[in-house]
Design a protein around this motif. Structure first.
Motif, mmCIF file in Angstrom:
data_model
loop_
_atom_site.group_PDB
_atom_site.id
_atom_site.type_symbol
_atom_site.label_atom_id
_atom_site.label_comp_id
_atom_site.label_asym_id
_atom_site.label_seq_id
_atom_site.Cartn_x
_atom_site.Cartn_y
_atom_site.Cartn_z
ATOM 1 N N THR A 53 37.837 -50.915 24.713
ATOM 2 C CA THR A 53 38.877 -50.203 24.670
ATOM 3 C C THR A 53 38.678 -48.928 23.941
ATOM 4 O OG1 THR A 53 40.000 -50.786 22.541
ATOM 5 C CG2 THR A 53 40.253 -52.220 24.569
ATOM 6 N N VAL A 54 39.504 -47.810 24.360
ATOM 7 C CA VAL A 54 39.492 -46.642 23.599
ATOM 8 C C VAL A 54 39.382 -46.863 21.800
ATOM 9 C CG1 VAL A 54 40.631 -44.417 23.302
ATOM 10 C CG2 VAL A 54 40.643 -45.375 25.478
ATOM 11 N N ALA A 55 40.235 -47.662 21.688
ATOM 12 C CA ALA A 55 40.323 -47.736 20.145
ATOM 13 C C ALA A 55 38.967 -48.553 19.533
ATOM 14 C CB ALA A 55 41.380 -48.385 19.735
ATOM 15 N N GLU A 56 38.613 -49.480 20.662
ATOM 16 C CA GLU A 56 37.269 -50.134 19.776
ATOM 17 C C GLU A 56 36.052 -49.079 20.101
ATOM 18 O OE1 GLU A 56 38.392 -54.549 21.294
ATOM 19 O OE2 GLU A 56 37.311 -53.347 22.608
ATOM 20 N N ASN A 57 35.952 -48.169 20.923
ATOM 21 C CA ASN A 57 35.133 -47.246 20.819
ATOM 22 C C ASN A 57 35.054 -46.233 19.876
ATOM 23 O OD1 ASN A 57 33.143 -46.863 23.372
ATOM 24 N ND2 ASN A 57 34.764 -47.848 24.322
ATOM 25 N N LEU A 58 36.195 -46.048 19.285
ATOM 26 C CA LEU A 58 36.304 -44.942 17.971
ATOM 27 C C LEU A 58 35.943 -45.615 16.904
ATOM 28 C CD1 LEU A 58 39.785 -43.483 19.119
ATOM 29 C CD2 LEU A 58 37.709 -42.122 18.950
ATOM 30 N N GLY A 74 46.761 -37.578 19.274
ATOM 31 C CA GLY A 74 47.934 -36.867 19.447
ATOM 32 C C GLY A 74 47.774 -35.320 18.615
ATOM 33 N N GLU A 75 47.296 -35.276 17.575
ATOM 34 C CA GLU A 75 47.049 -33.945 17.066
ATOM 35 C C GLU A 75 46.061 -33.108 18.074
ATOM 36 O OE1 GLU A 75 45.314 -34.281 13.096
ATOM 37 O OE2 GLU A 75 47.011 -35.258 12.519
ATOM 38 N N LEU A 76 45.222 -33.554 18.647
ATOM 39 C CA LEU A 76 44.253 -32.817 19.549
ATOM 40 C C LEU A 76 45.019 -32.809 20.717
ATOM 41 C CD1 LEU A 76 40.907 -34.525 18.581
ATOM 42 C CD2 LEU A 76 41.544 -32.137 18.083
ATOM 43 N N GLY A 77 46.105 -33.116 21.180
ATOM 44 C CA GLY A 77 46.923 -33.037 22.268
ATOM 45 C C GLY A 77 46.063 -33.792 23.254
ATOM 46 N N LEU A 78 45.609 -34.766 23.145
ATOM 47 C CA LEU A 78 44.901 -35.646 24.284
ATOM 48 C C LEU A 78 45.845 -36.896 24.468
ATOM 49 C CD1 LEU A 78 41.134 -35.624 22.643
ATOM 50 C CD2 LEU A 78 42.240 -34.289 24.469
ATOM 51 N N PRO A 79 46.189 -37.156 25.893
ATOM 52 C CA PRO A 79 46.678 -38.066 26.432
ATOM 53 C C PRO A 79 46.362 -39.522 25.953
ATOM 54 C CG PRO A 79 46.255 -36.595 28.155
ATOM 55 C CD PRO A 79 45.730 -36.108 27.049
ATOM 56 N N LEU A 80 44.949 -39.474 25.589
ATOM 57 C CA LEU A 80 44.340 -40.662 25.198
ATOM 58 C C LEU A 80 45.025 -41.469 24.165
ATOM 59 C CD1 LEU A 80 40.491 -39.802 25.552
ATOM 60 C CD2 LEU A 80 41.682 -41.437 27.039
ATOM 61 N N ALA A 81 45.922 -40.618 23.357
ATOM 62 C CA ALA A 81 46.506 -41.325 22.267
ATOM 63 C C ALA A 81 47.366 -42.429 22.564
ATOM 64 C CB ALA A 81 47.526 -40.258 21.586
ATOM 65 N N ASP A 82 47.892 -42.441 24.075
ATOM 66 C CA ASP A 82 48.730 -43.514 24.646
ATOM 67 C C ASP A 82 47.925 -44.557 25.230
ATOM 68 O OD1 ASP A 82 51.093 -42.226 23.580
ATOM 69 O OD2 ASP A 82 51.159 -40.829 25.400
ATOM 70 N N ARG A 83 46.488 -44.443 25.314
ATOM 71 C CA ARG A 83 45.741 -45.153 26.097
ATOM 72 C C ARG A 83 44.521 -46.067 25.330
ATOM 73 N NH1 ARG A 83 44.180 -41.880 31.409
ATOM 74 N NH2 ARG A 83 43.715 -44.047 32.067
ATOM 75 N N LEU A 84 45.135 -46.219 24.071
ATOM 76 C CA LEU A 84 44.152 -46.991 22.900
ATOM 77 C C LEU A 84 43.641 -48.362 23.347
ATOM 78 C CD1 LEU A 84 45.537 -46.026 19.267
ATOM 79 C CD2 LEU A 84 43.678 -45.064 20.695
ATOM 80 N N ASN A 94 41.998 -52.205 13.121
ATOM 81 C CA ASN A 94 43.234 -52.954 12.532
ATOM 82 C C ASN A 94 44.645 -52.087 12.769
ATOM 83 O OD1 ASN A 94 43.158 -51.011 10.580
ATOM 84 N ND2 ASN A 94 42.016 -52.437 9.437
ATOM 85 N N GLY A 95 45.664 -52.557 12.382
ATOM 86 C CA GLY A 95 46.647 -51.491 12.472
ATOM 87 C C GLY A 95 46.629 -50.099 11.867
ATOM 88 N N GLY A 96 45.991 -49.985 10.902
ATOM 89 C CA GLY A 96 45.929 -48.571 10.208
ATOM 90 C C GLY A 96 44.942 -47.821 10.915
ATOM 91 N N ASP A 97 43.865 -48.614 11.476
ATOM 92 C CA ASP A 97 42.787 -47.536 12.299
ATOM 93 C C ASP A 97 43.612 -47.287 13.413
ATOM 94 O OD1 ASP A 97 40.685 -48.576 10.751
ATOM 95 O OD2 ASP A 97 40.217 -50.485 12.043
ATOM 96 N N ARG A 98 44.109 -47.727 14.135
ATOM 97 C CA ARG A 98 44.938 -47.841 15.579
ATOM 98 C C ARG A 98 46.074 -46.493 15.168
ATOM 99 N NH1 ARG A 98 45.098 -50.896 19.533
ATOM 100 N NH2 ARG A 98 47.290 -50.609 19.891
ATOM 101 N N ARG A 99 46.696 -46.619 13.977
ATOM 102 C CA ARG A 99 47.764 -45.490 13.649
ATOM 103 C C ARG A 99 46.825 -44.023 13.533
ATOM 104 N NH1 ARG A 99 50.556 -48.717 10.699
ATOM 105 N NH2 ARG A 99 49.055 -48.498 9.018
ATOM 106 N N ARG A 100 45.552 -44.201 12.701
ATOM 107 C CA ARG A 100 44.825 -42.950 12.697
ATOM 108 C C ARG A 100 44.274 -42.387 13.898
ATOM 109 N NH1 ARG A 100 40.258 -43.986 10.443
ATOM 110 N NH2 ARG A 100 40.372 -46.149 10.230
ATOM 111 N N TYR A 101 43.812 -43.585 15.008
ATOM 112 C CA TYR A 101 43.456 -42.849 16.133
ATOM 113 C C TYR A 101 44.662 -42.086 16.918
ATOM 114 C CZ TYR A 101 39.658 -45.893 14.938
ATOM 115 O OH TYR A 101 38.648 -46.669 14.271
ATOM 116 N N ARG A 102 46.004 -42.891 16.968
ATOM 117 C CA ARG A 102 46.720 -42.380 17.571
ATOM 118 C C ARG A 102 47.024 -40.883 17.089
ATOM 119 N NH1 ARG A 102 50.120 -46.329 17.266
ATOM 120 N NH2 ARG A 102 49.388 -47.385 19.263
ATOM 121 N N GLU A 103 47.095 -40.663 15.778
ATOM 122 C CA GLU A 103 47.510 -39.599 15.182
ATOM 123 C C GLU A 103 46.281 -38.470 15.482
ATOM 124 O OE1 GLU A 103 49.516 -41.217 11.293
ATOM 125 O OE2 GLU A 103 48.023 -40.000 10.920
#
Ligand code: ATP
Length: 287
Positions: free
Chosen positions: A108-113, A152-162, A140-149
């Motif tokens: 997934t996107v989150a696992e790649n990050l 999101g800060e970069l304005g990338l819709p990928l934030a909702d596709r983790l 983990n939950g903390g990782d996912r929060r960081r990735y979403r942030e």
């Protein structure tokens, strides 16, 4: 940037580089011979040149995926050519031309990050071993929060596709992710090898806007190879042109303002038929 002693100027310094390759059948082609290029810290350097002029080879030599036969490559005083691959990976981020190369499609996107974060983490044997042994790619939950942030800060819709497998993303979205992954550890050097060549104009614009933003935000030194004259004239702080393993053009941002696409195209043509003049190989301005 580093506590390492500065044996050479900081930024990227390529000195007296030599590299050649065997020709099909027999013979040898010496592509680079005493090639030098100095890039101050934070400079965004764009590299253009005709097919086979040595652009990707230069990036491969800097990245260490090819070994030069003579010369020195330093990044902020660190001799890159003496480092091991895992050490080099901490300081150099890279995005390739093919969107399929920079990411793992089954994850997934989150696992790649998470994978990219692990790769860029300073090597500590015990911690690295534990992370590898106990499923360290699962965020983990903390990782996912960081990735979403971050996304999101970069304005990338990928934030909702983790949680989507990367194989389901478009080429442009994968290149966007590759770029974020390559810059996750704030590398000292970013290598971009025609990273928008496989994208449609809209995705190209998105990825180039993100490239500009990340390079400026991180203050990283960046080398971007492109065949797009439009990109060459619009992006980066400096433009160089390669031909037959030598520099035949070197323009700073102010000089580049006066370049016309037609003139550059003409130089490409000239570069294809005319041998490189020896005075052009010293990196001096050719405007
Ligand atoms: N590992 C290698 N072994 C043998 N020859 C190689 C190797 N890598 C590159 N070459 C050769 O070196 C030359 C320069 O290749 P390179 O890929 O750097 O060119 P380029 O400027 O990036 O071209 P293009 O714009 O087509 O991508 C080519 O003739 C290529 O065939």
């Amino acid at each position: 940037m580093s506590s390492a002693p500065h044996l050479s100027p900081p930024g990227l310094s390529v000195e007296e580089l030599s590299w050649g390759h065997p020709l099909p059948g027999s013979g040898w082609r010496q592509l680079f011979s005493g090639f030098s290029l100095s890039c101050p810290p934070g400079q965004f350097l764009v590299v253009i040149g005709s097919n086979g002029s040595g652009k990707s080879t230069l990036l491969n030599l800097v990245a260490g995926t090819l070994r030069h036969s003579a010369g020195r490559i330093h990044l902020g005083g660190r001799p890159l050519h003496r480092l091991r691959d895992h050490q080099r990976a901490r300081w150099i981020g890279r995005v390739m031309q093919n969107p399929l190369e920079g990411t793992c499609p089954g994850l997934t996107v989150a696992e790649n990050l998470r994978l990219a974060e692990r790769r860029n983490r300073p090597a500590r044997f015990a911690a690295g071993f534990l992370i590898s042994a106990f499923g360290g790619i699962h965020p983990n939950g903390g990782d996912r929060r960081r990735y979403r942030e971050l996304l999101g800060e970069l304005g990338l819709p990928l934030a909702d596709r983790l949680d989507e497998p990367v194989g389901q993303l478009s080429g442009g979205q994968r290149q966007t992710l590759s770029l974020v992954m390559a810059t996750l550890g704030s590398p000292d050097l970013l290598l971009l090898d025609e990273h928008t060549a496989a994208l449609d104009p809209r995705a190209e614009a998105t990825v180039m806007a993100l490239t500009d933003r990340l390079v400026r935000q991180l203050g990283t030194t960046a080398l971007m190879v492109t065949h797009s004259l439009e990109q060459a004239l619009r992006h980066g702080d400096r433009l160089v042109m390669l031909h037959e393993g030598g520099l035949i053009g070197d323009w700073n941002a102010a000089e580049r303002e006066y370049l016309e696409p037609a003139a550059l195209r003409a130089m490409y043509g000239a570069a294809i038929v005319a041998p490189q003049s020896s005075s052009a190989a010293d990196g001096s301005s050719a405007s």
